[in-house]
Design an enzyme around this catalytic site. Structure first.
Site, mmCIF file in Angstrom:
data_model
loop_
_atom_site.group_PDB
_atom_site.id
_atom_site.type_symbol
_atom_site.label_atom_id
_atom_site.label_comp_id
_atom_site.label_asym_id
_atom_site.label_seq_id
_atom_site.Cartn_x
_atom_site.Cartn_y
_atom_site.Cartn_z
ATOM 1 N N GLY A 140 0.696 -0.985 -0.111
ATOM 2 C CA GLY A 140 0.037 0.137 0.120
ATOM 3 C C GLY A 140 0.963 1.188 -0.126
ATOM 4 O O GLY A 140 2.058 0.949 0.255
ATOM 5 N N THR A 141 0.128 2.405 -0.312
ATOM 6 C CA THR A 141 0.780 3.662 -0.320
ATOM 7 C C THR A 141 0.173 4.572 0.511
ATOM 8 O O THR A 141 -1.260 4.750 0.293
ATOM 9 C CB THR A 141 1.033 4.050 -1.914
ATOM 10 O OG1 THR A 141 1.485 3.119 -2.385
ATOM 11 C CG2 THR A 141 1.570 5.374 -1.879
#
Length: 134
Positions: free
Chosen positions: A41-42
């Protein structure tokens, strides 16, 4: 010269064992089990003088497998405070629930919501407490 597994015979100069002998090989390493999975994820946060923008993707994956494309990584803690967490989803969920519970306890004791500075300090002490395991 190479040794074969059968009676310790030595092969010729080519380095290969004759076909009637079984060559010794190292056992294949099995993947080790681990309790943690990086769901990736970011998350991104940008702060200005009078604004903050927090953004995060919604994909939950493990390796090349995508579990869902609709999983938020951002949680609103108070009217003025949000938190975004990437990595292992179960750790992020647990951290967000624990912070929300501690914020509710703070509101009951002080009869007002905590400031952003107080929440930041609460997050800092919570993460420091868990620095070794898990």
């Amino acid at each position: 010269q190479a040794f074969s597994a059968q009676k310790g015979a030595v092969s010729g100069r080519s380095g290969r064992a004759p076909s009637r002998f079984i060559a010794m090989q190292a056992p294949k390493e099995q993947p080790r089990w681990g309790p943690y999975v990086d769901n990736g994820g970011t998350c991104l946060g940008v702060a200005g003088e009078d604004y903050v923008v927090v953004a995060a993707d919604t994909r939950l994956s493990q390796g090349y497998s995508i579990h869902t494309r609709n999983c938020s990584k951002v949680t609103q803690l108070t009217d003025k405070c949000v938190i975004a967490s990437c990595g292992m989803k179960s750790d992020a969920i647990t951290l967000h629930k624990q912070l929300k519970a501690r914020i509710v306890m703070y509101e009951h004791q002080h009869r007002r919501p905590p400031s952003v500075t107080a929440i930041a300090q609460m997050l800092s002490t919570t993460l420091y407490y868990k620095r070794f395991f898990p």
